[in-house]
Design a protein around this motif. Structure first.
Motif, PDB file in Angstrom:
ATOM      1  N   HIS A 168       0.876  -7.468   4.649  1.00  0.00           N
ATOM      2  CA  HIS A 168       0.129  -6.483   3.863  1.00  0.00           C
ATOM      3  C   HIS A 168      -1.364  -6.623   4.179  1.00  0.00           C
ATOM      4  O   HIS A 168      -1.787  -7.629   4.736  1.00  0.00           O
ATOM      5  CB  HIS A 168       0.393  -6.611   2.351  1.00  0.00           C
ATOM      6  CG  HIS A 168       0.188  -7.999   1.793  1.00  0.00           C
ATOM      7  ND1 HIS A 168       0.508  -8.334   0.497  1.00  0.00           N
ATOM      8  CD2 HIS A 168      -0.310  -9.134   2.347  1.00  0.00           C
ATOM      9  CE1 HIS A 168       0.219  -9.605   0.283  1.00  0.00           C
ATOM     10  NE2 HIS A 168      -0.277 -10.109   1.389  1.00  0.00           N
ATOM     11  N   SER A 170      -3.609  -6.939   2.043  1.00  0.00           N
ATOM     12  CA  SER A 170      -4.280  -7.738   1.007  1.00  0.00           C
ATOM     13  C   SER A 170      -5.061  -8.873   1.651  1.00  0.00           C
ATOM     14  O   SER A 170      -6.037  -9.372   1.082  1.00  0.00           O
ATOM     15  CB  SER A 170      -3.259  -8.327   0.026  1.00  0.00           C
ATOM     16  OG  SER A 170      -2.473  -7.315  -0.541  1.00  0.00           O
ATOM     17  N   ARG A 194       6.767  -6.297   8.877  1.00  0.00           N
ATOM     18  CA  ARG A 194       7.761  -7.026   8.090  1.00  0.00           C
ATOM     19  C   ARG A 194       9.067  -7.089   8.847  1.00  0.00           C
ATOM     20  O   ARG A 194       9.475  -6.093   9.456  1.00  0.00           O
ATOM     21  CB  ARG A 194       7.975  -6.336   6.729  1.00  0.00           C
ATOM     22  CG  ARG A 194       6.754  -6.485   5.848  1.00  0.00           C
ATOM     23  CD  ARG A 194       6.953  -5.928   4.456  1.00  0.00           C
ATOM     24  NE  ARG A 194       5.642  -5.808   3.817  1.00  0.00           N
ATOM     25  CZ  ARG A 194       5.443  -5.318   2.612  1.00  0.00           C
ATOM     26  NH1 ARG A 194       6.462  -4.909   1.889  1.00  0.00           N
ATOM     27  NH2 ARG A 194       4.218  -5.249   2.126  1.00  0.00           N
ATOM     28  N   GLU A 210      -4.831  -0.451   1.172  1.00  0.00           N
ATOM     29  CA  GLU A 210      -4.941  -1.191  -0.082  1.00  0.00           C
ATOM     30  C   GLU A 210      -6.378  -1.073  -0.574  1.00  0.00           C
ATOM     31  O   GLU A 210      -7.300  -0.801   0.213  1.00  0.00           O
ATOM     32  CB  GLU A 210      -4.571  -2.663   0.132  1.00  0.00           C
ATOM     33  CG  GLU A 210      -3.118  -2.831   0.515  1.00  0.00           C
ATOM     34  CD  GLU A 210      -2.500  -4.119  -0.015  1.00  0.00           C
ATOM     35  OE1 GLU A 210      -3.237  -4.956  -0.584  1.00  0.00           O
ATOM     36  OE2 GLU A 210      -1.286  -4.272   0.129  1.00  0.00           O
ATOM     37  N   PHE A 248       3.534  -8.823  -9.083  1.00  0.00           N
ATOM     38  CA  PHE A 248       3.003  -9.284  -7.792  1.00  0.00           C
ATOM     39  C   PHE A 248       2.315 -10.614  -8.066  1.00  0.00           C
ATOM     40  O   PHE A 248       1.680 -10.768  -9.118  1.00  0.00           O
ATOM     41  CB  PHE A 248       1.965  -8.296  -7.228  1.00  0.00           C
ATOM     42  CG  PHE A 248       2.528  -6.930  -6.937  1.00  0.00           C
ATOM     43  CD1 PHE A 248       3.295  -6.692  -5.804  1.00  0.00           C
ATOM     44  CD2 PHE A 248       2.294  -5.874  -7.823  1.00  0.00           C
ATOM     45  CE1 PHE A 248       3.819  -5.437  -5.548  1.00  0.00           C
ATOM     46  CE2 PHE A 248       2.815  -4.614  -7.571  1.00  0.00           C
ATOM     47  CZ  PHE A 248       3.587  -4.393  -6.428  1.00  0.00           C
ATOM     48  N   GLY A 282       1.747   0.082  -5.622  1.00  0.00           N
ATOM     49  CA  GLY A 282       1.716  -1.044  -6.537  1.00  0.00           C
ATOM     50  C   GLY A 282       0.265  -1.330  -6.882  1.00  0.00           C
ATOM     51  O   GLY A 282      -0.637  -1.031  -6.107  1.00  0.00           O
ATOM     52  N   CYS A 283       0.044  -1.901  -8.064  1.00  0.00           N
ATOM     53  CA  CYS A 283      -1.346  -2.185  -8.438  1.00  0.00           C
ATOM     54  C   CYS A 283      -1.389  -3.225  -9.558  1.00  0.00           C
ATOM     55  O   CYS A 283      -0.348  -3.652 -10.061  1.00  0.00           O
ATOM     56  CB  CYS A 283      -2.052  -0.911  -8.894  1.00  0.00           C
ATOM     57  SG  CYS A 283      -1.354  -0.210 -10.395  1.00  0.00           S
ATOM     58  N   ALA A 305      -6.670  -4.210  -8.061  1.00  0.00           N
ATOM     59  CA  ALA A 305      -6.262  -3.983  -6.674  1.00  0.00           C
ATOM     60  C   ALA A 305      -5.090  -3.019  -6.676  1.00  0.00           C
ATOM     61  O   ALA A 305      -4.365  -2.907  -7.676  1.00  0.00           O
ATOM     62  CB  ALA A 305      -5.860  -5.292  -6.013  1.00  0.00           C
ATOM     63  N   PHE A 306      -4.944  -2.301  -5.594  1.00  0.00           N
ATOM     64  CA  PHE A 306      -3.775  -1.421  -5.446  1.00  0.00           C
ATOM     65  C   PHE A 306      -3.413  -1.372  -3.979  1.00  0.00           C
ATOM     66  O   PHE A 306      -4.223  -1.719  -3.111  1.00  0.00           O
ATOM     67  CB  PHE A 306      -4.070  -0.012  -5.984  1.00  0.00           C
ATOM     68  CG  PHE A 306      -5.288   0.631  -5.366  1.00  0.00           C
ATOM     69  CD1 PHE A 306      -5.194   1.317  -4.159  1.00  0.00           C
ATOM     70  CD2 PHE A 306      -6.540   0.522  -5.985  1.00  0.00           C
ATOM     71  CE1 PHE A 306      -6.316   1.883  -3.591  1.00  0.00           C
ATOM     72  CE2 PHE A 306      -7.671   1.091  -5.410  1.00  0.00           C
ATOM     73  CZ  PHE A 306      -7.564   1.779  -4.209  1.00  0.00           C
ATOM     74  N   GLY A 307      -2.186  -0.992  -3.699  1.00  0.00           N
ATOM     75  CA  GLY A 307      -1.768  -0.907  -2.302  1.00  0.00           C
ATOM     76  C   GLY A 307      -0.682   0.134  -2.137  1.00  0.00           C
ATOM     77  O   GLY A 307       0.235   0.224  -2.964  1.00  0.00           O
TER      78      GLY A 307
HETATM   79  N1  PHE Z   1       0.184  -5.996  -1.319  1.00  0.00           N
HETATM   80  C1  PHE Z   1       1.221  -5.277  -2.018  1.00  0.00           C
HETATM   81  C2  PHE Z   1       2.309  -4.915  -1.023  1.00  0.00           C
HETATM   82  O1  PHE Z   1       2.107  -4.975   0.150  1.00  0.00           O
HETATM   83  C3  PHE Z   1       0.699  -4.029  -2.670  1.00  0.00           C
HETATM   84  C4  PHE Z   1      -0.261  -4.323  -3.784  1.00  0.00           C
HETATM   85  C5  PHE Z   1      -1.605  -4.425  -3.527  1.00  0.00           C
HETATM   86  C6  PHE Z   1       0.210  -4.504  -5.051  1.00  0.00           C
HETATM   87  C7  PHE Z   1      -2.467  -4.691  -4.536  1.00  0.00           C
HETATM   88  C8  PHE Z   1      -0.669  -4.770  -6.101  1.00  0.00           C
HETATM   89  C9  PHE Z   1      -1.997  -4.862  -5.842  1.00  0.00           C
HETATM   90  O2  PHE Z   1       3.391  -4.534  -1.396  1.00  0.00           O
END
Ligand code: PHE
Length: 341
Positions: A168, A170, A194, A210, A248, A282-283, A305-307
């Protein structure tokens, strides 16, 4: 001298050339500064007066023959270049020039980025080949977390801090937290990897955007507002969102975000499988452990954070049911976007 002139006359008549370079060499050999004909003209000065007339005429004939022979050879070589070289008919209409179009994934990624840049987010990028710390360790993944499992991650080398392909982006957020001055407001686009079986809904390579916002007094309400504004910009003003509790390791609390189905307007159809909702990202609020791991004081700062997966957003936007189409680059598929984009 007479004999020499006769010899040269004979020689010149028999000259043959394949290329222009041969002709130039002949010219230098005969008429150049040290050429044989030039030399004869020099010797002519010493000739007895009674012979001058005859030899003078012969010499001139020789010189003229040499020049005309060289011209003749030039013409011949030129003709054969035209005949054997590529033939061009400049009166024909030109070949049609096929212009490419931008890939739907690039277009979607740019659209996501441009929405967040309107909200003041900068773009941050980082390496695709990462270490365990930036992908997992700094993000509060306990050692036994399933996402670290060999099945999900492509490892490149094993050590205390294994090298791997990021799963990811992140990891880019971790790098930003380590280095950037606060407050931080960034989006991180990029390819992720992945170890998954390829199917209509999953691929071993896909793209993410993200986001991360860290400042004093950032709350879950701010997160919800950012996500809602994004959803409306991306899928239309009528779009509603809902958040479902999730998990998460790096966020607490965490949520999964759904948008109201843009096909049936929330009534239920086969795209949203009758639920009226489509999952888009997701966040959550950045876990204090994550802030601390990157040297940020969680008592002073908080953040969200979100992605999201770019392919997923693109699929929802254009109702593409098979993810693999985005990677196969079949021009019949890509051309369908010519008018859309
Ligand atoms: N990194 C998570 C993923 O790849 C996504 C995510 C990012 C979730 C930031 C929450 C906060 O699935």
């Amino acid at each position: 001298m007479k004999q020499r002139i006769e010899e040269l006359l004979q020689e010149i008549q028999e000259l043959k050339a394949q290329k222009l370079q041969d002709i130039e060499e002949y010219r230098i050999k005969l008429l150049g500064k040290k050429g044989s004909i030039t030399k004869l003209f020099e010797d002519f000065r010493e000739v007895l007066p009674e012979q001058k007339r005859e030899l003078g005429q012969k010499l001139n004939t020789l010189k003229n023959l040499a020049s005309s022979k060289l011209e003749e050879l030039k013409e011949k070589v030129g003709e054969s270049i035209l005949q054997n070289g590529p033939k061009s008919d400049f009166t024909k209409p030109g070949d049609k020039f096929d212009l490419g179009t931008r890939h739907p994934i690039s277009v979607t990624r740019e659209e996501i980025i441009s929405i967040f840049s309107k909200f003041g987010y900068a773009v941050a990028e980082g390496p695709e080949i990462e270490d365990d710390w930036h992908v997992f360790g700094a993000l509060n993944f306990p050692p036994e977390h399933p996402a670290r499992d060999m099945q999900d991650t492509f490892f490149i080398s094993q050590s205390d801090n294994p090298v791997l392909l990021r799963t990811h982006t992140s990891s880019v957020q971790v790098r930003a937290m380590e280095r950037m001055p606060l407050p931080i407001r960034i989006v991180c686009p990029g390819r992720v990897f992945r170890n998954e079986a390829i199917s209509a809904r999953a691929h071993c390579i896909f793209h993410q955007v993200e986001g991360l916002y860290i400042d004093k007094n950032v709350s879950f309400a701010d997160l919800k507002q950012a996500v809602l504004l994004f959803a409306k910009e991306m899928f239309g003003e009528q779009t509603k969102i809902r958040m479902r509790p999730s998990y998460f390791p790096f966020t607490e609390p965490s949520a999964e975000v759904d948008v109201s189905c843009n096909i049936c307007g929330g009534k239920g159809c086969n795209i949203c499988k009758g639920t009226g909702w489509l999952e888009i990202m997701g966040c959550g609020m950045v876990d204090p452990n994550v802030l601390e791991a990157s040297g940020i004081d969680p008592k002073v700062y908080s953040g969200f954070a979100f992605g999201m997966g770019v392919e997923r957003i693109a699929m929802l936007k254009w109702q593409v049911k098979d993810l693999r189409l985005y990677f196969e680059n079949d021009v019949r598929f890509l051309r369908e976007f010519e008018t859309v984009i």
